[in-house]
Design a protein around this motif. Structure first.
Motif, PDB file in Angstrom:
ATOM      1  N   UNK A   1      -8.771  -6.669   4.143  1.00 13.48           N
ATOM      2  CA  UNK A   1     -10.122  -7.222   4.052  1.00 13.48           C
ATOM      3  C   UNK A   1     -11.142  -6.090   3.920  1.00 13.48           C
ATOM      4  N   UNK A   2     -12.391  -6.441   3.682  1.00 11.98           N
ATOM      5  CA  UNK A   2     -13.421  -5.444   3.386  1.00 11.98           C
ATOM      6  C   UNK A   2     -13.646  -4.468   4.550  1.00 11.98           C
ATOM      7  N   UNK A   3     -13.377  -4.914   5.772  1.00 12.81           N
ATOM      8  CA  UNK A   3     -13.582  -4.029   6.926  1.00 12.81           C
ATOM      9  C   UNK A   3     -12.394  -3.105   7.183  1.00 12.81           C
ATOM     10  N   UNK A   4     -11.377  -3.144   6.326  1.00 11.89           N
ATOM     11  CA  UNK A   4     -10.233  -2.259   6.461  1.00 11.89           C
ATOM     12  C   UNK A   4      -9.062  -2.818   7.227  1.00 11.89           C
ATOM     13  N   UNK A   5      -9.179  -4.015   7.789  1.00 15.96           N
ATOM     14  CA  UNK A   5      -8.081  -4.623   8.550  1.00 15.96           C
ATOM     15  C   UNK A   5      -7.000  -5.130   7.604  1.00 15.96           C
ATOM     16  N   UNK A   6      -5.741  -5.074   8.062  1.00 17.88           N
ATOM     17  CA  UNK A   6      -4.600  -5.470   7.252  1.00 17.88           C
ATOM     18  C   UNK A   6      -3.966  -6.752   7.776  1.00 17.88           C
ATOM     19  N   UNK A   7      -3.363  -7.484   6.844  1.00 18.85           N
ATOM     20  CA  UNK A   7      -2.537  -8.647   7.171  1.00 18.85           C
ATOM     21  C   UNK A   7      -1.303  -8.586   6.287  1.00 18.85           C
ATOM     22  N   UNK A   8      -0.148  -8.845   6.876  1.00 19.98           N
ATOM     23  CA  UNK A   8       1.083  -8.757   6.098  1.00 19.98           C
ATOM     24  C   UNK A   8       2.084  -9.809   6.539  1.00 19.98           C
ATOM     25  N   UNK A   9       2.893 -10.232   5.567  1.00 20.80           N
ATOM     26  CA  UNK A   9       3.927 -11.237   5.792  1.00 20.80           C
ATOM     27  C   UNK A   9       5.125 -10.866   4.937  1.00 20.80           C
ATOM     28  N   UNK A  10       6.319 -10.775   5.555  1.00 20.02           N
ATOM     29  CA  UNK A  10       7.542 -10.404   4.858  1.00 20.02           C
ATOM     30  C   UNK A  10       8.639 -11.399   5.240  1.00 20.02           C
TER      31      UNK A  10
END
Length: 299
Positions: A21-30
């Motif tokens: 996201x724009x604030x640098x936070x990550x989200x991931x799904x594998x």
């Protein structure tokens, strides 16, 4: 910004996505899907959504309402011992490293589901399902300014049966039983049952669906959600809770090739243990008239 991948050699598939996201936070799904044989499939999934991740339309696999502040592992199997029998099961374990709705501290949770399904093609289908879920929720602490967390358990067992009398008429029956238990709400049992009738003839302009349901639960804490047929392009999944009955009736009439008329009437009656009205009864009615034009060019 996001990137996704998919890799599928032979009888297994590896896929996932990583987003920022724009604030640098990550989200991931594998995730990994594996065919262990002609009768057994396995699914594994890992997810991690940062607490600061922000995306207005994110709708990833998760246990909470928003795609953020969650890390979890999921494993599911599907076993087909016979062409008419299917066994599905999964277990999901997660944690919230930051505050959540009704949880003022980092919390944990887990859920599992087991379903045994039996189907006879064009005749009937029956399944039995077990569901168990534990999560942490707030309890006021009189000695401190902040709340503390206690486990809330919800267990349900369901029996569902579909029977096709013939191609035009289908009957659906369901019984739900279960309980919820926590130091806040204590032990509460619940019960729900309904009967559906669906009449959908081919080549005939008139069709209808209807339901009659009864329910008796300790409170909203032991509620049961059941999908209801509705008008075209709309749906309804109300919660059955407290003590009472519910019914609805849908009718559809296709007057011409272009015109379709629909109407839906439903009512919920709540009754307390003393057989008096516990709260105001709820009644709804919807009417829809649809005109459809075929815009395809004719040759």
């Amino acid at each position: 910004l996001s990137v996704h991948y998919s890799f599928r050699p032979k009888n297994w598939q590896l896929f996932g996505e990583v987003a920022r996201s724009q604030n640098g936070a990550l989200a991931q799904l594998h995730s990994l899907l594996v065919g262990l044989g002609p009768k057994l499939d396995l699914a594994l999934s890992y997810r991690h959504y940062a607490k600061a991740y922000q995306a207005m339309f994110a709708d990833a696999f998760r246990s909470s309402t928003r795609t953020q502040n969650e890390t979890g592992w999921y494993m599911g199997i599907q076993l087909r011992p016979h062409r008419q029998w299917t066994l599905n099961a999964y277990i999901d374990i997660w944690q919230h490293p930051w505050l959540q709705f009704r949880a003022d501290r980092p919390s944990l949770g887990r859920a599992y589901r087991l379903r045994l399904n039996y189907k006879r093609k064009r005749q009937s289908e029956t399944y039995i399902e077990l569901r168990d879920r534990i999560r942490l929720e707030n309890v006021p602490n009189e000695e401190e300014q902040t709340n503390y967390l206690v486990p809330l358990r919800s267990f349900q067992i369901r029996w569902h049966h579909n029977h096709w009398v013939h191609a035009r008429l289908e009957l659906r029956s369901r019984i739900d039983m279960g309980f919820s238990d926590s130091p806040v709400h204590h032990y509460q049992r619940g019960f729900s049952a309904f009967q559906d009738v669906l009449y959908r003839p081919l080549g005939f302009p008139l069709s209808f669906t209807c339901r009659f349901a009864i329910f008796d639960t300790g409170s909203y804490q032991t509620r049961y959600y059941n999908y209801e047929n509705n008008l075209l392009n709309s749906f309804s999944i109300p919660a059955y809770y407290n003590r009472g009955t519910r019914w609805y009736f849908n009718i559809r009439y296709k007057a011409t090739k272009n015109w379709t008329m629909e109407m839906r009437v439903g009512q919920t009656d709540w009754i307390n243990p003393e057989d008096r009205l516990d709260q105001e009864n709820k009644r709804e009615m919807s009417v829809q008239l649809r005109y459809q034009v075929d815009t395809r060019k004719r040759r």
